[in-house]
Design an enzyme around this catalytic site. Sequence first.
Site, PDB file in Angstrom:
ATOM      1  N   TYR A  33     -27.593  -2.509  11.844  1.00  0.00           N
ATOM      2  CA  TYR A  33     -28.521  -2.579  12.877  1.00  0.00           C
ATOM      3  C   TYR A  33     -27.810  -3.420  13.986  1.00  0.00           C
ATOM      4  CZ  TYR A  33     -32.297  -5.171  15.489  1.00  0.00           C
ATOM      5  OH  TYR A  33     -32.802  -5.781  16.472  1.00  0.00           O
ATOM      6  N   LYS A  35     -26.882  -2.474  17.959  1.00  0.00           N
ATOM      7  CA  LYS A  35     -27.584  -3.281  19.003  1.00  0.00           C
ATOM      8  C   LYS A  35     -26.546  -3.744  19.906  1.00  0.00           C
ATOM      9  CE  LYS A  35     -31.137  -4.166  20.090  1.00  0.00           C
ATOM     10  NZ  LYS A  35     -32.400  -3.463  20.801  1.00  0.00           N
ATOM     11  N   THR A  41     -30.807  -8.628  20.658  1.00  0.00           N
ATOM     12  CA  THR A  41     -31.056  -9.387  19.457  1.00  0.00           C
ATOM     13  C   THR A  41     -29.910 -10.460  19.555  1.00  0.00           C
ATOM     14  OG1 THR A  41     -31.274  -9.633  17.301  1.00  0.00           O
ATOM     15  CG2 THR A  41     -30.178  -7.689  18.169  1.00  0.00           C
ATOM     16  N   ASP A  42     -30.505 -11.512  18.907  1.00  0.00           N
ATOM     17  CA  ASP A  42     -29.259 -12.566  18.657  1.00  0.00           C
ATOM     18  C   ASP A  42     -28.427 -12.226  17.560  1.00  0.00           C
ATOM     19  OD1 ASP A  42     -31.239 -12.937  16.483  1.00  0.00           O
ATOM     20  OD2 ASP A  42     -31.257 -15.119  16.526  1.00  0.00           O
ATOM     21  N   GLU A  43     -28.861 -11.139  16.728  1.00  0.00           N
ATOM     22  CA  GLU A  43     -27.867 -10.749  15.577  1.00  0.00           C
ATOM     23  C   GLU A  43     -26.654 -10.249  16.161  1.00  0.00           C
ATOM     24  OE1 GLU A  43     -29.701  -8.767  12.484  1.00  0.00           O
ATOM     25  OE2 GLU A  43     -31.528  -9.753  12.437  1.00  0.00           O
TER      26      GLU A  43
END
Length: 354
Positions: A161, A165, A135-137
């Site tokens: 989260y 990741k 993810t970009d997060e």
Amino acid sequence: MKNILITGGAGFIGSHLVRLMVTKYPHYNIINLDKLTYAGNLENLKDIEGRPNYTFIKGDICDIDLIPQLLRDKNIDGIIHLAAESHVDRSIKDPFAFANTNVIGTLNLLQAAKNYWGEFGREGFEGKLFYHVSTDEVYGSLEQEGTFFTEETKYDPHSPYSASKAASDHFVRAFHDTYGLPVVISNCSNNYGSFQFPEKLIPLFINNICNNKPLPVYGKGENVRDWLYVEDHAVAIDLIFHKGKTGDTYNIGGFNEWRNIDLIKVMIKTVDRLLGRPPGSSDSLITYVTDRAGHDLRYAIDSTKLNRELGWSPSLQFEEGLEKTVRWYLDNREWMERVTSGDYQAYYKQMYNR
Ligand code: NAD
Ligand code: DAU
């Protein structure tokens, strides 16, 4: 014939990817491994479940006996790993579940792949691939308009989260650098489309507008997200899986930034119009609530590399994709009702006689 393991294939993005791969590659065996947590829904795959090149296996990526056995039994050549706990709000309440599935589960898959493919030395890695969907997060939050996350942006996760990741991404790279495991990673922006669990902004709000329920906008609604149609993400994964450079990372995004509140207003207009309600009927549902803890202000992905090297670009304009998505949820109220009532979880038992 290739044997491809897709993890998390009963979830939102996973189900779109499984459908694409099963349909596009009749000469591949697609094995979908999913634990069927609250987010896994086999009804998402009803249309392809009878295909001869598709197999579903209920199982946990953290299971240290199951995974090595499965790779061997199914003679797996490639892994596309999507299984994860994926909702930021849940990670704030229960970070351990995220560390377990997202970090330990990924590590378990990596270790099993390394041991199986590398059993007789690194030559065994030839033609194999471990594809990690991220993810970009992991890149954190952007303040300034006009700045973007690139593949070189330093990791700076803020939620449990995104921290989980980020940790899993690091393990994937460590397995490449240390053992030579052939890996590829992609980091994608926010997805939207059909079959998304209605805890995420777009399906939750569409459902609430339909049912005249309040729309809980976190903070002032000024956070910005970069939205991509889920089927475009699935196409990008297919492309990277087949043509991506081993060891590389690819950002995936549609250069499509929206402030939450602006997006919510478009959703309200669209749902009201499609339901034949007078314009403005649902505006009063907007309810500002306490902000999410550690809420990242802005995400924006630069996917130039993917476009330049592999020729990918999104197929849909956002307005078109959103309209299509709203229509899908309105036309599939039964799906939504079965998800919100919990009935969807009985489907596995019915189908697989367990
Ligand atoms: P989702 O929550 O809809 O689906 C996750 C799936 O994983 C479910 O089917 C669930 O049953 C399964 N799963 C969970 N724990 C498992 C375990 N221990 N073993 C086996 N299966 C398990 O998630 P999604 O939105 O489809 O996201 C899929 C992947 O893409 C995730 O890795 C996520 O981090 C990443 N991603 C999501 C987005 C997005 O906008 N949704 C954007 C970028 C990246
Ligand atoms: O950027 C990619 C990520 O996008 C994925 O890795 C995650 O798996 C996915 O869940 C998504 O994370 P977000 O936190 O951005 O998505 P979510 O739909 O939860 O929220 C989108 C924005 O809307 C965010 O700024 C929070 C806000 N929001 C969300 C909900 C559920 C609200 O204002 N109210 C809400 O009720």
